[in-house]
Design a protein around this motif. Structure first.
Motif, PDB file in Angstrom:
ATOM      1  N   HIS A 240      27.836  78.340  61.273  1.00 50.35           N
ATOM      2  CA  HIS A 240      28.736  77.665  62.204  1.00 50.35           C
ATOM      3  C   HIS A 240      29.357  78.667  63.169  1.00 50.35           C
ATOM      4  O   HIS A 240      29.485  78.389  64.372  1.00 50.35           O
ATOM      5  CB  HIS A 240      29.825  76.915  61.443  1.00 50.35           C
ATOM      6  CG  HIS A 240      30.674  76.038  62.302  1.00 50.35           C
ATOM      7  ND1 HIS A 240      30.206  74.850  62.830  1.00 50.35           N
ATOM      8  CD2 HIS A 240      31.945  76.181  62.769  1.00 50.35           C
ATOM      9  CE1 HIS A 240      31.159  74.294  63.572  1.00 50.35           C
ATOM     10  NE2 HIS A 240      32.217  75.084  63.548  1.00 50.35           N
ATOM     11  N   SER A 241      29.737  79.844  62.663  1.00 50.86           N
ATOM     12  CA  SER A 241      30.319  80.854  63.548  1.00 50.86           C
ATOM     13  C   SER A 241      29.297  81.316  64.580  1.00 50.86           C
ATOM     14  O   SER A 241      29.647  81.603  65.730  1.00 50.86           O
ATOM     15  CB  SER A 241      30.842  82.041  62.738  1.00 50.86           C
ATOM     16  OG  SER A 241      29.788  82.851  62.256  1.00 50.86           O
ATOM     17  N   ALA A 305      25.540  73.302  75.855  1.00 50.08           N
ATOM     18  CA  ALA A 305      25.691  73.664  74.448  1.00 50.08           C
ATOM     19  C   ALA A 305      27.148  73.584  74.027  1.00 50.08           C
ATOM     20  O   ALA A 305      27.464  73.160  72.899  1.00 50.08           O
ATOM     21  CB  ALA A 305      25.147  75.075  74.212  1.00 50.08           C
ATOM     22  N   ALA A 306      28.063  73.975  74.925  1.00 47.90           N
ATOM     23  CA  ALA A 306      29.496  73.890  74.617  1.00 47.90           C
ATOM     24  C   ALA A 306      29.934  72.437  74.475  1.00 47.90           C
ATOM     25  O   ALA A 306      30.721  72.097  73.573  1.00 47.90           O
ATOM     26  CB  ALA A 306      30.303  74.584  75.701  1.00 47.90           C
ATOM     27  N   ARG A 307      29.460  71.583  75.351  1.00 43.71           N
ATOM     28  CA  ARG A 307      29.787  70.156  75.246  1.00 43.71           C
ATOM     29  C   ARG A 307      29.252  69.570  73.944  1.00 43.71           C
ATOM     30  O   ARG A 307      29.915  68.742  73.305  1.00 43.71           O
ATOM     31  CB  ARG A 307      29.187  69.399  76.443  1.00 43.71           C
ATOM     32  CG  ARG A 307      29.857  69.680  77.780  1.00 43.71           C
ATOM     33  CD  ARG A 307      31.286  69.198  77.816  1.00 43.71           C
ATOM     34  NE  ARG A 307      31.762  68.997  79.171  1.00 43.71           N
ATOM     35  CZ  ARG A 307      33.029  68.868  79.512  1.00 43.71           C
ATOM     36  NH1 ARG A 307      33.965  68.931  78.567  1.00 43.71           N
ATOM     37  NH2 ARG A 307      33.382  68.672  80.761  1.00 43.71           N
ATOM     38  N   MET A 308      28.056  69.987  73.538  1.00 41.55           N
ATOM     39  CA  MET A 308      27.487  69.501  72.280  1.00 41.55           C
ATOM     40  C   MET A 308      28.319  69.989  71.098  1.00 41.55           C
ATOM     41  O   MET A 308      28.543  69.257  70.130  1.00 41.55           O
ATOM     42  CB  MET A 308      26.040  69.988  72.143  1.00 41.55           C
ATOM     43  CG  MET A 308      25.095  69.458  73.217  1.00 41.55           C
ATOM     44  SD  MET A 308      24.814  67.682  73.090  1.00 41.55           S
ATOM     45  CE  MET A 308      23.642  67.631  71.751  1.00 41.55           C
ATOM     46  N   LEU A 309      28.795  71.213  71.169  1.00 38.27           N
ATOM     47  CA  LEU A 309      29.648  71.749  70.106  1.00 38.27           C
ATOM     48  C   LEU A 309      30.948  70.962  70.023  1.00 38.27           C
ATOM     49  O   LEU A 309      31.407  70.608  68.924  1.00 38.27           O
ATOM     50  CB  LEU A 309      29.928  73.227  70.389  1.00 38.27           C
ATOM     51  CG  LEU A 309      30.610  74.062  69.298  1.00 38.27           C
ATOM     52  CD1 LEU A 309      29.851  74.011  67.988  1.00 38.27           C
ATOM     53  CD2 LEU A 309      30.756  75.504  69.765  1.00 38.27           C
ATOM     54  N   SER A 316      21.431  73.040  66.256  1.00 37.14           N
ATOM     55  CA  SER A 316      21.752  74.431  66.564  1.00 37.14           C
ATOM     56  C   SER A 316      20.889  75.023  67.661  1.00 37.14           C
ATOM     57  O   SER A 316      21.213  76.078  68.209  1.00 37.14           O
ATOM     58  CB  SER A 316      21.616  75.287  65.302  1.00 37.14           C
ATOM     59  OG  SER A 316      20.290  75.234  64.806  1.00 37.14           O
ATOM     60  N   HIS A 317      19.780  74.347  68.016  1.00 32.08           N
ATOM     61  CA  HIS A 317      18.902  74.961  69.005  1.00 32.08           C
ATOM     62  C   HIS A 317      19.506  74.948  70.407  1.00 32.08           C
ATOM     63  O   HIS A 317      19.070  75.700  71.275  1.00 32.08           O
ATOM     64  CB  HIS A 317      17.523  74.310  69.001  1.00 32.08           C
ATOM     65  CG  HIS A 317      17.470  72.895  69.460  1.00 32.08           C
ATOM     66  ND1 HIS A 317      18.153  71.883  68.836  1.00 32.08           N
ATOM     67  CD2 HIS A 317      16.802  72.313  70.491  1.00 32.08           C
ATOM     68  CE1 HIS A 317      17.904  70.737  69.449  1.00 32.08           C
ATOM     69  NE2 HIS A 317      17.103  70.973  70.461  1.00 32.08           N
ATOM     70  N   TYR A 318      20.528  74.139  70.641  1.00 31.31           N
ATOM     71  CA  TYR A 318      21.193  74.197  71.947  1.00 31.31           C
ATOM     72  C   TYR A 318      21.888  75.545  72.122  1.00 31.31           C
ATOM     73  O   TYR A 318      21.817  76.169  73.190  1.00 31.31           O
ATOM     74  CB  TYR A 318      22.194  73.059  72.099  1.00 31.31           C
ATOM     75  CG  TYR A 318      21.548  71.710  72.270  1.00 31.31           C
ATOM     76  CD1 TYR A 318      20.997  71.338  73.497  1.00 31.31           C
ATOM     77  CD2 TYR A 318      21.478  70.804  71.211  1.00 31.31           C
ATOM     78  CE1 TYR A 318      20.391  70.096  73.651  1.00 31.31           C
ATOM     79  CE2 TYR A 318      20.872  69.572  71.361  1.00 31.31           C
ATOM     80  CZ  TYR A 318      20.328  69.221  72.583  1.00 31.31           C
ATOM     81  OH  TYR A 318      19.722  67.998  72.735  1.00 31.31           O
ATOM     82  N   ILE A 376      14.513  77.859  67.767  1.00 34.09           N
ATOM     83  CA  ILE A 376      14.158  76.756  68.672  1.00 34.09           C
ATOM     84  C   ILE A 376      12.842  76.130  68.232  1.00 34.09           C
ATOM     85  O   ILE A 376      12.700  74.899  68.192  1.00 34.09           O
ATOM     86  CB  ILE A 376      14.074  77.266  70.122  1.00 34.09           C
ATOM     87  CG1 ILE A 376      15.438  77.758  70.598  1.00 34.09           C
ATOM     88  CG2 ILE A 376      13.566  76.159  71.052  1.00 34.09           C
ATOM     89  CD1 ILE A 376      15.384  78.624  71.846  1.00 34.09           C
ATOM     90  N   ALA A 377      11.862  76.970  67.874  1.00 37.19           N
ATOM     91  CA  ALA A 377      10.559  76.462  67.444  1.00 37.19           C
ATOM     92  C   ALA A 377      10.690  75.554  66.229  1.00 37.19           C
ATOM     93  O   ALA A 377      10.075  74.478  66.161  1.00 37.19           O
ATOM     94  CB  ALA A 377       9.624  77.632  67.135  1.00 37.19           C
ATOM     95  N   ARG A 378      11.523  75.974  65.254  1.00 34.95           N
ATOM     96  CA  ARG A 378      11.698  75.144  64.053  1.00 34.95           C
ATOM     97  C   ARG A 378      12.393  73.828  64.394  1.00 34.95           C
ATOM     98  O   ARG A 378      12.042  72.771  63.865  1.00 34.95           O
ATOM     99  CB  ARG A 378      12.528  75.908  63.007  1.00 34.95           C
ATOM    100  CG  ARG A 378      11.843  77.143  62.475  1.00 34.95           C
ATOM    101  CD  ARG A 378      10.602  76.781  61.631  1.00 34.95           C
ATOM    102  NE  ARG A 378       9.833  77.986  61.349  1.00 34.95           N
ATOM    103  CZ  ARG A 378       8.800  78.403  62.077  1.00 34.95           C
ATOM    104  NH1 ARG A 378       8.408  77.699  63.134  1.00 34.95           N
ATOM    105  NH2 ARG A 378       8.141  79.498  61.750  1.00 34.95           N
ATOM    106  N   GLN A 379      13.373  73.881  65.280  1.00 30.74           N
ATOM    107  CA  GLN A 379      14.138  72.686  65.601  1.00 30.74           C
ATOM    108  C   GLN A 379      13.301  71.652  66.351  1.00 30.74           C
ATOM    109  O   GLN A 379      13.483  70.444  66.169  1.00 30.74           O
ATOM    110  CB  GLN A 379      15.366  73.060  66.442  1.00 30.74           C
ATOM    111  CG  GLN A 379      16.365  71.930  66.613  1.00 30.74           C
ATOM    112  CD  GLN A 379      17.029  71.525  65.309  1.00 30.74           C
ATOM    113  OE1 GLN A 379      17.488  72.362  64.560  1.00 30.74           O
ATOM    114  NE2 GLN A 379      17.076  70.225  65.022  1.00 30.74           N
TER     115      GLN A 379
END
Length: 388
Positions: A240-241, A305-309, A316-318, A376-379
């Protein structure tokens, strides 16, 4: 605009830029050359809120969203010419204070957050080990419960803020048989209270005003009430961090790139070669316009990515895409500017060579570019398997 600034946010951005130009920049190059951490300057940064951007107002923080934290750090990167200090501030905020704010007990928060926010304490993140590298969960440091304390043994390398840090967030194996998720726990170490040993400061290519060192634990007794969250929750806390760090830390690079591009345009317009200025040559302007396109794409990925957070979206791939795009653009831009400024930038100190040395680290810390591509590939669905 797709993303708007509120009046309060815009005013804060202006305040950060003005502060950086007045207090940070006068000796920024000298601090980098001397590899000097300035504790009095750190306190000044705390006074205007740079150590508390996203932290709860109940403890003296500014209580900003991830999106507004990105905007504030972007302003810091634009205004401040000291990438080491910028990195040190962001690392404490995102990799130390944020996990405490989100996972620590109320008593723990009350003990530690006000000190980090005020600048009376400096936070260090200690996760990586020499044998693990980017595979941070392949650790050997252990923590065994002995009555009301854990005994920690092991060594963490690349501890951000090094010997300047007196509150260190670290991770250790408490149940190795459970594996990464369930076997790792998070602890806050008070180096004024718990016995630890620091290595000599690391000599670094860039980010020199941010101390870096290894910390050793040898039967280090850590009270059980300094365990963060539940035993075994360390992997979740760390991941998460890293979402916070990979999303927000790159904002300082966005700001730095904006400033560097402005300097490049001014230089190309004013510098003449032959019958025209450098801006007359497509060999000069086209590579930089391509990088401007990459920069704006990286900015939008970071904002998204910040908006998604903020929305609580757990993909997590964002964050990985934002970190990858920003750090790679930062490195490429600085290399291109070395060609533009040529001999001027090859001499030290120069704003471009200083940023280039910092940019080379950006593709390594918080997970290398290769690690980000793997995440990213895994996500998106790639699943490796051996042929039968």
């Amino acid at each position: 605009m797709i993303y708007e600034y509120s009046e309060n946010t815009n005013n804060f951005r202006k305040e950060i830029i003005a502060f950086a130009q007045e207090y940070i920049n006068p000796e920024a190059a000298l601090r980098d050359q001397e590899a000097r951490f300035d504790q009095s300057l750190w306190k000044k940064c705390a006074e205007i809120g740079l150590t508390s951007l996203s932290l709860p107002a109940d403890f003296g923080g500014r209580g900003l969203s991830a999106y507004d934290t990105v905007l504030a750090l972007e302003a810091l990167g634009y205004g401040s010419e000291d990438p080491g200090l910028n990195f040190a501030l962001a690392a404490q905020l995102l990799a130390v204070a944020t996990p405490i704010a989100e996972f620590a007990s109320p008593t723990q928060q009350e003990n530690w957050l006000p000190k980090l926010i005020s600048g009376d304490a400096i936070g260090g993140n200690a996760m990586t080990e020499e044998s693990a590298g980017s595979d941070v969960f392949f650790m050997k440091t252990t923590a065994k419960l002995d009555k009301e304390a854990y005994l920690l043994n092991g060594t963490k390398t690349f501890c951000t803020n090094g010997q300047a840090a007196n509150l260190v967030l670290t991770y250790a194996l408490t149940a190795p048989e459970k594996g990464f998720f369930g076997g790792i726990s998070a602890f806050v170490i008070d180096t004024d209270e718990q016995k630890t040993t620091w290595s000599e400061p690391s000599q670094k290519l860039g980010l020199r005003s941010c101390p870096l060192a290894s910390i050793n634990f040898s039967e280090t007794s850590v009270p059980a009430n300094q365990l963060i969250g539940k035993e075994g929750a360390g992997a979740h806390i760390f991941n998460h961090s890293m979402r916070w760090e990979r999303t927000c830390l790159g904002a300082i690079h966005l700001g730095a790139m904006d400033r560097l591009l402005e300097q490049a345009v001014q230089f190309a317009n004013q510098r003449f070669s032959g019958k025209g200025n450098l801006s007359s040559h497509q060999a000069v302007t086209h590579p930089l316009t391509n990088l401007k396109v990459e920069l704006e794409g990286a900015r939008l990925l970071t904002y998204h990515a910040a908006r998604m957070l903020d929305a609580g979206e757990h993909k997590s791939h964002y964050a990985a895409m934002a970190k990858l795009s920003v750090s790679e653009c930062y490195r490429k831009l600085c290399l291109q500017l070395m060609q533009l400024f040529a001999g001027q930038a090859y001499r030290t100190p120069h704003p471009v060579e200083l940023q280039l040395r910092a940019a080379l680290g950006a593709t390594i810390y918080s997970g290398t570019s290769e690690i980000q591509r793997e995440l990213i590939a895994r996500q998106i669905g790639f699943r490796p398997r051996d042929a039968k």
